[in-house]
Design a protein around this motif. Structure first.
Motif, PDB file in Angstrom:
ATOM      1  N   SER A  17       0.851  -1.188   0.000  1.00 15.77           N
ATOM      2  CA  SER A  17       0.000   0.000   0.000  1.00 15.77           C
ATOM      3  C   SER A  17       0.881   1.230   0.000  1.00 15.77           C
ATOM      4  O   SER A  17       1.827   1.316   0.796  1.00 15.77           O
ATOM      5  N   TYR A  18       0.589   2.163  -0.887  1.00 21.12           N
ATOM      6  CA  TYR A  18       1.275   3.451  -0.896  1.00 21.12           C
ATOM      7  C   TYR A  18       0.268   4.482  -1.379  1.00 21.12           C
ATOM      8  O   TYR A  18      -0.423   4.279  -2.366  1.00 21.12           O
ATOM      9  N   ILE A  85      12.757   0.679  -3.870  1.00 22.79           N
ATOM     10  CA  ILE A  85      11.923   0.350  -2.723  1.00 22.79           C
ATOM     11  C   ILE A  85      12.826  -0.140  -1.598  1.00 22.79           C
ATOM     12  O   ILE A  85      13.647  -1.039  -1.811  1.00 22.79           O
ATOM     13  N   THR A  99       7.475  -1.892   6.538  1.00 19.15           N
ATOM     14  CA  THR A  99       7.244  -0.492   6.215  1.00 19.15           C
ATOM     15  C   THR A  99       8.507   0.066   5.592  1.00 19.15           C
ATOM     16  O   THR A  99       9.613  -0.431   5.840  1.00 19.15           O
ATOM     17  N   THR A 101       9.920   2.997   2.206  1.00 19.76           N
ATOM     18  CA  THR A 101       9.670   4.044   1.224  1.00 19.76           C
ATOM     19  C   THR A 101       9.936   3.533  -0.181  1.00 19.76           C
ATOM     20  O   THR A 101      10.675   2.578  -0.386  1.00 19.76           O
ATOM     21  N   ILE A 115       7.534   8.185  -1.408  1.00 19.19           N
ATOM     22  CA  ILE A 115       6.239   7.892  -0.793  1.00 19.19           C
ATOM     23  C   ILE A 115       6.404   6.736   0.188  1.00 19.19           C
ATOM     24  O   ILE A 115       7.195   5.819  -0.039  1.00 19.19           O
ATOM     25  N   ALA A 116       5.670   6.795   1.304  1.00 19.37           N
ATOM     26  CA  ALA A 116       5.703   5.728   2.304  1.00 19.37           C
ATOM     27  C   ALA A 116       4.992   4.497   1.760  1.00 19.37           C
ATOM     28  O   ALA A 116       4.025   4.603   1.002  1.00 19.37           O
ATOM     29  N   ALA A 117       5.491   3.326   2.148  1.00 19.94           N
ATOM     30  CA  ALA A 117       4.906   2.061   1.696  1.00 19.94           C
ATOM     31  C   ALA A 117       4.758   1.116   2.878  1.00 19.94           C
ATOM     32  O   ALA A 117       5.606   1.092   3.770  1.00 19.94           O
ATOM     33  N   GLU A 118       3.666   0.348   2.875  1.00 11.76           N
ATOM     34  CA  GLU A 118       3.440  -0.702   3.868  1.00 11.76           C
ATOM     35  C   GLU A 118       3.145  -1.982   3.119  1.00 11.76           C
ATOM     36  O   GLU A 118       2.417  -1.972   2.121  1.00 11.76           O
TER      37      GLU A 118
END
Length: 127
Positions: A17-18, A85, A99, A101, A115-118
């Motif tokens: 998810s981002y 990533i 978690t 970026t 952008i932050a990524a999970e």
């Protein structure tokens, strides 16, 4: 190899998810520390390594299609070439959560945005 490293080696299926986007992926973590990412649209390669008893990191360079676009905040950005990533992950049995970026680059190698990524993933059953 340690039991944790053995537990990480294999094919993982998950989602990332981002922003408002959620994408499915698979990532193969190999014994030599290499990592291979596949999505419905793209792929990438990188490395992974243990950072603790049940923690690890992976870094993937994902090549995009020429002229791809993305969203940074409320702005549509074009001219995206690739992204890098970086994920810090924790293993929970046959699953991991992470978690980090994604840095988005243009063809000249300049960062367009980050952008932050999970992410979450499950170890795929052996075939």
């Amino acid at each position: 190899m340690s039991q944790v490293v053995d537990a990480l080696v294999g094919l993982w299926a998950g989602s990332v998810s981002y922003g408002t986007t959620v994408e499915k992926f698979t990532i193969a973590l190999d014994t030599d520390g290499s990592a291979h990412l596949n999505t419905a649209e793209t792929g990438g390669h990188g490395t992974w390594q243990m950072t603790g008893e049940d923690t690890f990191v992976f870094t993937i360079t994902e090549r995009l299609h020429e002229g791809d676009s993305g969203v940074s905040g409320d702005t549509e950005v074009t001219g995206i070439d690739h992204l890098i990533i970086n994920i810090d992950a924790k293993l929970f049995g046959t699953a991991f959560v992470g978690t980090g970026t994604a840095e988005v680059f243009d063809a000249a190698g300049a960062v367009i945005f980050s952008i932050a990524a999970e992410t979450t993933a499950q170890l795929a059953p052996a075939q």
